[in-house]
Enzyme design. Sequence first.
Site, PDB file in Angstrom:
ATOM      1  N   LYS A  17      39.999  38.652 -59.726  1.00 19.07           N
ATOM      2  CA  LYS A  17      39.033  39.745 -59.770  1.00 19.07           C
ATOM      3  C   LYS A  17      38.037  39.489 -60.896  1.00 19.07           C
ATOM      4  O   LYS A  17      38.428  39.268 -62.043  1.00 19.07           O
ATOM      5  CB  LYS A  17      39.721  41.087 -60.008  1.00 19.07           C
ATOM      6  CG  LYS A  17      38.753  42.273 -59.968  1.00 19.07           C
ATOM      7  CD  LYS A  17      39.402  43.548 -60.443  1.00 19.07           C
ATOM      8  CE  LYS A  17      39.380  43.682 -61.952  1.00 19.07           C
ATOM      9  NZ  LYS A  17      38.043  44.099 -62.484  1.00 19.07           N
ATOM     10  N   LYS A  60      31.324  47.508 -58.465  1.00 18.76           N
ATOM     11  CA  LYS A  60      31.216  48.972 -58.387  1.00 18.76           C
ATOM     12  C   LYS A  60      29.774  49.433 -58.184  1.00 18.76           C
ATOM     13  O   LYS A  60      29.253  50.279 -58.928  1.00 18.76           O
ATOM     14  CB  LYS A  60      31.812  49.624 -59.635  1.00 18.76           C
ATOM     15  CG  LYS A  60      33.305  49.366 -59.816  1.00 18.76           C
ATOM     16  CD  LYS A  60      33.842  50.131 -61.018  1.00 18.76           C
ATOM     17  CE  LYS A  60      35.334  49.950 -61.201  1.00 18.76           C
ATOM     18  NZ  LYS A  60      35.701  48.603 -61.675  1.00 18.76           N
ATOM     19  N   PRO A  65      20.990  54.077 -51.306  1.00 25.22           N
ATOM     20  CA  PRO A  65      21.456  53.169 -50.256  1.00 25.22           C
ATOM     21  C   PRO A  65      20.684  51.862 -50.153  1.00 25.22           C
ATOM     22  O   PRO A  65      21.287  50.788 -50.018  1.00 25.22           O
ATOM     23  CB  PRO A  65      21.307  54.014 -48.982  1.00 25.22           C
ATOM     24  CG  PRO A  65      21.492  55.422 -49.453  1.00 25.22           C
ATOM     25  CD  PRO A  65      20.840  55.462 -50.812  1.00 25.22           C
ATOM     26  N   THR A 102      41.268  54.558 -62.935  1.00 27.83           N
ATOM     27  CA  THR A 102      42.605  54.816 -63.465  1.00 27.83           C
ATOM     28  C   THR A 102      42.586  55.149 -64.959  1.00 27.83           C
ATOM     29  O   THR A 102      43.617  55.502 -65.525  1.00 27.83           O
ATOM     30  CB  THR A 102      43.541  53.613 -63.215  1.00 27.83           C
ATOM     31  OG1 THR A 102      42.914  52.421 -63.688  1.00 27.83           O
ATOM     32  CG2 THR A 102      43.841  53.474 -61.741  1.00 27.83           C
ATOM     33  N   GLY A 106      45.440  42.821 -65.097  1.00 28.58           N
ATOM     34  CA  GLY A 106      44.583  42.231 -66.117  1.00 28.58           C
ATOM     35  C   GLY A 106      45.347  41.830 -67.345  1.00 28.58           C
ATOM     36  O   GLY A 106      45.950  40.764 -67.415  1.00 28.58           O
ATOM     37  N   ARG A 107      45.349  42.704 -68.343  1.00 26.86           N
ATOM     38  CA  ARG A 107      45.914  42.382 -69.647  1.00 26.86           C
ATOM     39  C   ARG A 107      47.380  41.947 -69.637  1.00 26.86           C
ATOM     40  O   ARG A 107      47.753  41.100 -70.466  1.00 26.86           O
ATOM     41  CB  ARG A 107      45.694  43.566 -70.594  1.00 26.86           C
ATOM     42  CG  ARG A 107      44.247  43.654 -71.078  1.00 26.86           C
ATOM     43  CD  ARG A 107      43.905  44.982 -71.699  1.00 26.86           C
ATOM     44  NE  ARG A 107      43.735  46.009 -70.672  1.00 26.86           N
ATOM     45  CZ  ARG A 107      43.281  47.236 -70.935  1.00 26.86           C
ATOM     46  NH1 ARG A 107      42.987  47.587 -72.177  1.00 26.86           N
ATOM     47  NH2 ARG A 107      43.127  48.114 -69.967  1.00 26.86           N
TER      48      ARG A 107
END
Length: 224
Positions: A32, A61, A66, A115, A204-205
Amino acid sequence: MTNPVFVALDLPRLEDAKGLATRVKSHVGGFKLGLEFFCAHGHHGVHEIAHVGLPIFLDLKFHDIPNTVAGAMQSIHVLEPAIVTVHASGGRAMMEDAKAAASEHCKVVGVTMLTSLDERDLARTGVAGSAHDQVMRLAELAETAGLDGIVCSGHEVAAVRKQWKSGFFVVPGIRMKDNSVGDQKRVVTPRAARDDGASVLVVGRPVTRAEDPVLAARAIEATL
């Protein structure tokens, strides 16, 4: 995909990111690349990580009108991403145009609720109700707009899977039981997320900052 784990390679130095990708590639399913990576390294950096030989998830993101989002989606065709994110809160028209502009084999998924947020954060932005309710609303909107799936925490993925049986679900905030949660507020273990219906687990971490990233990746793989 046989291994659902995508490692988030948001590292400031491209050499470090590529080196880590090469080391862990036998124990993960893809990589990612988010805003930090893309702003630092651009198209060149994405191509360099793609040379490692695993699918690329561009977590950019997109969230704009549009037409602008459609143009941005077209501009990344050359990178051949397997997955791209847009914000589901951008609305149905934006999501429809994003999906229409995506390349044929690219999954477009809608980010529902980060999150790092909880219900108090939602309230401060003027959104009433629970995190669960917000995710369910945006998941329904994303499905109606024709997206492939959504990004949600492991706390909601089982309910969303029940509502959207054919959806593709990306779950970030993955932590092993002994990991620090950092700035995440709604975390789950890899096994729990997978059992509840996650298609992709973003880590990730727990890998990138581990003393031994290969050992950390193998430990996550072993739980699946």
